[in-house]
Write a protein that holds these residues in place. Structure first.
Motif, short mmCIF file in Angstrom:
data_model
loop_
_atom_site.label_atom_id
_atom_site.label_comp_id
_atom_site.label_asym_id
_atom_site.label_seq_id
_atom_site.Cartn_x
_atom_site.Cartn_y
_atom_site.Cartn_z
N LEU A 41 58.80 39.60 18.37
CA LEU A 41 60.21 40.45 18.40
C LEU A 41 61.07 39.44 18.72
O LEU A 41 62.25 39.59 18.66
CB LEU A 41 60.00 41.80 19.13
N THR A 42 60.82 38.47 19.64
CA THR A 42 61.84 37.39 20.13
C THR A 42 62.16 36.20 19.27
O THR A 42 62.82 35.70 19.53
CB THR A 42 61.55 37.02 21.57
N ARG A 43 61.38 36.21 18.14
CA ARG A 43 61.52 35.33 17.22
C ARG A 43 61.40 33.85 17.79
O ARG A 43 61.86 32.95 17.45
CB ARG A 43 62.96 35.38 16.54
N GLU A 44 60.12 33.70 18.66
CA GLU A 44 59.90 32.55 19.48
C GLU A 44 59.48 31.44 18.65
O GLU A 44 59.78 30.34 18.73
CB GLU A 44 59.00 32.77 20.45
N ARG A 45 58.64 31.90 17.69
CA ARG A 45 57.72 30.98 16.67
C ARG A 45 58.77 30.30 15.68
O ARG A 45 58.86 29.28 15.31
CB ARG A 45 56.75 31.75 15.91
N ALA A 46 59.69 31.18 15.08
CA ALA A 46 60.70 30.76 14.13
C ALA A 46 61.99 31.56 14.06
O ALA A 46 61.80 32.64 13.95
CB ALA A 46 60.00 30.68 12.85
N TYR A 47 63.09 30.90 14.46
CA TYR A 47 64.19 31.82 14.59
C TYR A 47 65.34 31.48 13.19
O TYR A 47 65.70 30.32 13.06
CB TYR A 47 64.91 31.40 15.80
N SER A 48 65.61 32.45 12.65
CA SER A 48 66.74 32.39 11.71
C SER A 48 67.66 33.41 11.97
O SER A 48 67.42 34.60 12.46
CB SER A 48 66.12 32.67 10.38
N PRO A 49 68.88 33.02 12.23
CA PRO A 49 70.02 33.73 12.85
C PRO A 49 70.05 35.35 11.82
O PRO A 49 70.40 36.20 12.19
CB PRO A 49 71.29 33.16 12.56
N VAL A 50 69.96 34.92 10.42
CA VAL A 50 70.09 35.96 9.39
C VAL A 50 68.78 36.87 9.32
O VAL A 50 68.98 37.97 9.44
CB VAL A 50 70.16 35.30 8.10
N ASP A 51 67.62 36.39 9.38
CA ASP A 51 66.51 37.15 9.55
C ASP A 51 66.42 38.06 10.93
O ASP A 51 65.96 39.16 10.79
CB ASP A 51 65.07 36.21 9.45
N ALA A 52 66.90 37.57 12.11
CA ALA A 52 66.73 38.32 13.32
C ALA A 52 68.06 39.42 13.15
O ALA A 52 67.55 40.58 13.58
CB ALA A 52 67.05 37.43 14.43
N TYR A 53 69.08 39.18 12.77
CA TYR A 53 70.02 40.19 12.50
C TYR A 53 69.43 41.28 11.29
O TYR A 53 69.57 42.34 11.90
CB TYR A 53 71.27 39.56 11.72
N ALA A 54 68.91 40.84 10.39
CA ALA A 54 68.18 41.72 9.45
C ALA A 54 67.14 42.60 10.10
O ALA A 54 67.00 43.95 9.80
CB ALA A 54 67.68 41.32 8.28
N GLN A 55 66.40 42.10 11.02
CA GLN A 55 65.28 42.75 11.59
C GLN A 55 66.05 43.84 12.56
O GLN A 55 65.55 44.94 12.49
CB GLN A 55 64.42 41.89 12.49
#
Length: 277
Positions: A139-153
């Motif tokens: 949930l913290t997107r530690e492995r791979a962070y995309s600003p757009v994908d985290a926002y969509a989540q």
């Protein structure tokens, strides 16, 4: 009560409600900006019944402190505040900032105020919820962070929360949700950096509708007499990008009760807030 009421959709929502004579509690993370927003509404509507409260939805300590100090009934809670596509950052409690602000903060706030909410909860999501995936194992997107994908989540989490609240509350509370289409707010300039920022600035000028227009779906959800629990409102134009409010449909994945129940349990564990239902 409108969260994130110092600018953008939140400001326009608070302004429109004040214009119709509602008592409005505006919450803002920044006291100076919140005060400026309140003063601006009072200039336009001198008799407006307004209150400003400090609330940082990215910080669960702030959410608890706010809820502990607020003892008034709330007819309608508009969960509007949010951040959009910033570089990866963890909050004070160690959560990814978009998931924390857009979802966890509002989950905690709603739960802590639940006994005081008399009519409905409006949760503001985005059309981008349709590309969201809840990564329960990261949930913290530690492995791979995309600003757009985290926002969509985070925006998918908003929809899952609104619908699960509707299931659990039954007829005792109306839980509804809305999205603004593509509306020009400060989110596009204050959050994204680099290429995203360069792309969104001209898009705001060329494609986006005004924040005043974009606030109409959440205003409809907050005030219309024909709103039912579980209803979703967005713009009626092409691709739900702009226009006037109409009932719309979420992505099918957002209607899955098992995913919603799992997210609810995880959210209770992460925030320490258990709903008295």
């Amino acid at each position: 009560m409108v969260t994130g009421a110092n600018s953008g959709l939140g400001f326009e929502t608070a302004r429109a409600l004040a214009a119709k004579g509602a008592r409005v509690v505006l919450t803002a993370r920044n006291a100076e900006r919140g005060g400026a927003a309140l003063a601006k509404i009072r200039v336009e509507y001198p008799g407006a019944d307004l209150e400003l409260a400090s609330l940082d939805l990215a910080d669960l300590d702030s959410v608890r402190a706010f809820a502990d100090g607020f003892d008034e009934p709330v007819d309608v809670l508009v969960n509007n505040a949010g951040v959009m596509m910033p570089p990866r950052k963890l909050t004070k409690q160690g959560f990814e900032s978009q998931f924390a602000t857009n979802h966890l903060g509002h989950f905690a706030l709603t739960g802590l105020l639940l006994g005081q909410i008399r009519e409905r909860v409006v949760t503001v999501t985005s059309g981008l919820h349709r590309r969201g995936v809840i990564q329960f194992d990261d949930l913290t997107r530690e492995r791979a962070y995309s600003p757009v994908d985290a926002y969509a989540q985070s925006k998918l989490a908003n929809v899952l929360f609104a619908l699960e609240l509707h299931r659990r509350a039954g007829s005792s509370l109306v839980s509804t949700y809305a999205h603004p289409g593509y509306s020009a707010t400060n989110l596009q300039s204050s959050g994204p950096t680099g290429v995203l920022n360069l792309l969104l600035k001209p898009a705001n000028m060329l494609v986006a509708q005004s924040a005043e227009q974009g606030a109409l779906p959440q205003l409809y959800a907050a005030t219309a007499g024909d709103v039912r629990g579980g209803d979703f409102f967005g713009p009626d134009g092409l691709g739900e990008m702009r226009g006037y409010p109409k009932r719309v449909q979420p992505v099918h994945a957002a209607t899955d009760p098992d995913t919603a129940a799992r997210l609810w349990t995880v959210s209770e564990e992460l925030t320490g807030v258990t709903y008295p239902m």
